[in-house]
Design a protein around this motif. Structure first.
Motif, PDB file in Angstrom:
ATOM      1  N   GLU A 173      93.410  61.619 -16.848  1.00 52.42           N
ATOM      2  CA  GLU A 173      92.623  62.850 -16.678  1.00 52.42           C
ATOM      3  C   GLU A 173      92.920  63.810 -17.825  1.00 52.42           C
ATOM      4  O   GLU A 173      93.360  64.942 -17.610  1.00 52.42           O
ATOM      5  N   TYR A 181      91.211  75.761 -21.573  1.00 55.00           N
ATOM      6  CA  TYR A 181      91.780  76.922 -20.887  1.00 55.00           C
ATOM      7  C   TYR A 181      91.505  78.229 -21.649  1.00 55.00           C
ATOM      8  O   TYR A 181      92.299  79.167 -21.610  1.00 55.00           O
ATOM      9  N   ARG A 186      93.187  69.129 -22.218  1.00 53.96           N
ATOM     10  CA  ARG A 186      93.508  69.807 -23.469  1.00 53.96           C
ATOM     11  C   ARG A 186      93.529  68.877 -24.685  1.00 53.96           C
ATOM     12  O   ARG A 186      93.061  69.227 -25.755  1.00 53.96           O
ATOM     13  N   GLY A 199      97.866  66.058 -19.124  1.00 53.32           N
ATOM     14  CA  GLY A 199      99.086  66.740 -19.558  1.00 53.32           C
ATOM     15  C   GLY A 199      99.474  66.515 -21.008  1.00 53.32           C
ATOM     16  O   GLY A 199     100.415  67.135 -21.499  1.00 53.32           O
ATOM     17  N   SER A 226     101.481  70.013 -17.816  1.00 52.45           N
ATOM     18  CA  SER A 226     100.559  70.194 -18.928  1.00 52.45           C
ATOM     19  C   SER A 226     101.327  70.516 -20.210  1.00 52.45           C
ATOM     20  O   SER A 226     102.486  70.941 -20.158  1.00 52.45           O
TER      21      SER A 226
END
Ligand SMILES: Cc1ncc(COP(=O)(O)O)c(C=O)c1O
Length: 212
Positions: free
Chosen positions: A76, A175, A79, A41, A7
């Motif tokens: 996917e 997050y 962030r 990521g 990430s």
């Protein structure tokens, strides 16, 4: 086939390597995958310093890969889609100044945003209302929990703040609340979605009685 190599990646080269590894693997097992999921990521610029992933180079590497393997590609991203879409608005509850250390104590804490405490992540903090007067002291922006890790950021040259001022902790869309908790029996704040001129409360502010 699915991969996810990590990430907050700001360099395209790990993705190039990843594609080479997948290429090798497919050649070895001689299997045609309908779908290849390359994971997420893709990093964002938390410091507002224009550092960003070179998507063109990543795209070029994928195109090269697709010449050899005719699979559908899936991503996917987390962030990179939502990270900079969220802010945490917090009130200054106390300003503590001494010879050695100065603290701006906020009503938000590590339970609301765990990334700084968990792995030293830095989120920019900006005032909600700009004023011209700056302070040349270094302030630690901290939460009110009695833990040394309950700290968001050290900042110099921040504008002069007063108690009850509001500040914005930036880029908490990913997050942030999803990793939030009721640590120390702290009720979670309200979550508000702003869509154009519409303001929708998507999660109500928790009350202490909800937790006990
Ligand atoms: C399997 C998987 N895919 C995608 C993601 C999203 O990652 P990012 O937000 O870095 O794009 C994660 C994050 O942990 C993950 O574990």
């Amino acid at each position: 086939m699915s991969v996810h190599i990590g990430s907050q990646i700001l360099d395209y080269r790990p993705y190039e390597k990843m594609l080479k590894v997948i290429d090798k693997l497919i050649k070895k097992i001689q299997f045609k995958f309908d779908y290849i999921d390359l994971g997420g990521g893709m990093g964002i610029s938390y410091q507002n310093d224009r550092k960003k992933l070179n998507y063109k180079k990543y795209n070029k590497a994928i195109k090269k890969f697709l010449k050899k393997h005719k699979s559908k590609i899936i991503f996917e991203p987390g962030r990179s889609i939502i990270g900079n879409a969220g802010i945490l608005v917090s009130k200054v509850i106390y300003i503590k100044e001494s010879v050695k250390k100065n603290f701006v104590i906020l009503d938000a804490a590590m339970n609301d945003l765990i990334r700084p405490a968990l792995y030293g992540a830095e989120h920019r903090i900006i005032p909600l209302i700009k004023r011209k007067k700056k302070s040349n002291r270094i302030y630690d922006f901290v939460g009110p929990i009695c833990e040394t890790t309950d700290k968001f950021l050290s900042s110099k040259n921040f504008q002069k703040l007063n108690e009850k001022d509001l500040v914005i902790i930036c880029d908490v869309g990913a997050y942030g609340s999803s990793l939030g908790s009721n640590y120390n029996i702290r009720p979670k704040p309200a979550e508000i979605l702003v869509k154009g001129s519409k303001v929708i409360v998507v999660k109500k502010k928790q009350k202490l009685k909800d937790l006990i």
